[in-house]
Scaffold this active site. Structure first.
Site, PDB file in Angstrom:
ATOM      1  CB  CYS A   1      -0.992  -0.052   1.172  1.00 11.53           C
ATOM      2  SG  CYS A   1      -2.344   1.121   0.981  1.00 11.53           S
TER       3      CYS A   1
ATOM      4  CG  HIS B   1      -3.600  -3.436   3.462  1.00 12.50           C
ATOM      5  ND1 HIS B   1      -2.507  -2.842   4.057  1.00 12.50           N
ATOM      6  CD2 HIS B   1      -4.297  -2.441   2.876  1.00 12.50           C
ATOM      7  CE1 HIS B   1      -2.545  -1.539   3.830  1.00 12.50           C
ATOM      8  NE2 HIS B   1      -3.613  -1.268   3.108  1.00 12.50           N
TER       9      HIS B   1
ATOM     10  CD  GLU C   1      -0.922  -5.483   5.926  1.00 18.20           C
ATOM     11  OE1 GLU C   1      -0.700  -6.134   4.882  1.00 18.20           O
ATOM     12  OE2 GLU C   1      -1.082  -4.242   5.936  1.00 18.20           O
TER      13      GLU C   1
END
Lengths: 221, 84
Positions: A86, A195, A197
């Site tokens: 990002c 993302h 994560e």
């Protein structure tokens, strides 16, 4: 795996990615402030998501000039792995670690939702845990994720298999050729807008991103 | 020495903000607004006294930080004189 997450003023996904790395490797990554100018010996550097420097001037532009970025560039030039998510992807482009630039979303809106994307390249330390063409669901959260590069660069990326991920009929930002993530020439630097994560633990509502972290641990340790 | 740097998006690069402004101007009733592109302008005060060396330095500043030449063009104006 010896990993470090670089923390910039305005980073907000640094701890999320640290938790995902810790869960996958059993070791907490080092957290390194952007104002430092040296890195220890590392297998992986993470440029995390967020809004470094409030997105002043252009997204990632000021962060790309942080003192630590010279050390990150040297790490990449030595063949070290860099995982840029990002805002980290935006910085990596501004710093010249990856080609192209991230522009405002075509619809002019901030987008925050899960998107469907396709794994295009499984031959990298980040994507080896997937099958080619596998469809995965990962959240995006950005206002400037519209990947842009000239046609010659896009042709080269596609021709050399350096497109890592593509949005699968679900492009949230208008990016050229539905690109969601790209690899450097040596495939050791990955930049992506979604993302993983945030999709690495069932408690977060998805686990499709977890394979990236286990792949990094297996390949880079 | 006073300088101005204008940074604009290259032709063909999508400009959602410019498009929204264009629509808003039409919404205000302004006829014949065919296209709006939004850019940035920097006013920079330099200690330099030589315009040529100032221009060279500004060019480096543009290439390194003020513009991203993947998507943007820049134009330098020194003391009101176009020097791009």
């Amino acid at each position: 795996m010896k990993a470090a997450v670089i923390v910039f003023p305005g980073s907000n996904c640094d701890r999320d990615v640290a938790v995902a790395l810790h869960q996958a490797s059993g070791t907490a990554p080092a957290m390194i402030w952007h104002g430092d100018s040296t890195l220890p010996d590392l297998d992986l550097v993470v440029l995390p998501g967020g809004f470094s420097y409030g997105d002043y001037l252009r997204v990632g532009a000021i962060a790309a000039l942080s003192p630590i970025m010279q050390a990150v560039r040297r790490h990449a030039e030595r063949g070290g792995a860099v995982f840029a998510v990002c805002n980290g992807f935006q910085m990596a482009c501004e710093a010249g670690l990856l080609p192209g630039a991230l522009m405002s979303n075509a619809a002019g809106k901030y987008v925050c939702r899960h998107v469907a994307m396709r794994v295009e390249n499984t031959d990298s330390p980040f994507t080896g845990g997937y099958d080619a063409g596998q469809r995965i669901s990962i959240p995006v959260a950005h206002h400037d994720g519209n990947y842009f590069a000239d046609d010659a660069t896009l042709d080269r990326l596609e021709g050399e298999g350096l497109v890592a991920f593509r949005y699968d009929n679900d492009n949230p930002n208008g990016s050229c050729r539905d690109i969601a993530g790209i690899l450097s020439d040596n495939r050791r630097v990955l930049g992506m807008m979604p993302h993983p994560e945030r999709a690495a633990d069932a408690a977060l509502g998805g686990t499709d991103g977890a394979a990236m972290f286990t792949s990094m641990v297996e390949t880079l340790s | 020495m006073q300088a101005r740097v204008f940074v604009t998006l290259k032709n063909g690069v999508l400009d959602p903000q410019g498009k929204a402004i264009e629509n808003a101007l039409r919404g205000l009733g302004h006829e014949g607004v065919e296209k709006v592109r939004q850019g940035k302008m920097f006013e920079i005060e330099l200690a330099d006294t030589d315009a040529d060396s100032a221009r060279e330095r500004l060019q480096v500043m543009c290439e390194r930080l003020l513009a991203n030449t993947v998507i943007e063009n820049y134009r330098i104006e020194i003391g009101g004189q176009d020097a791009s």
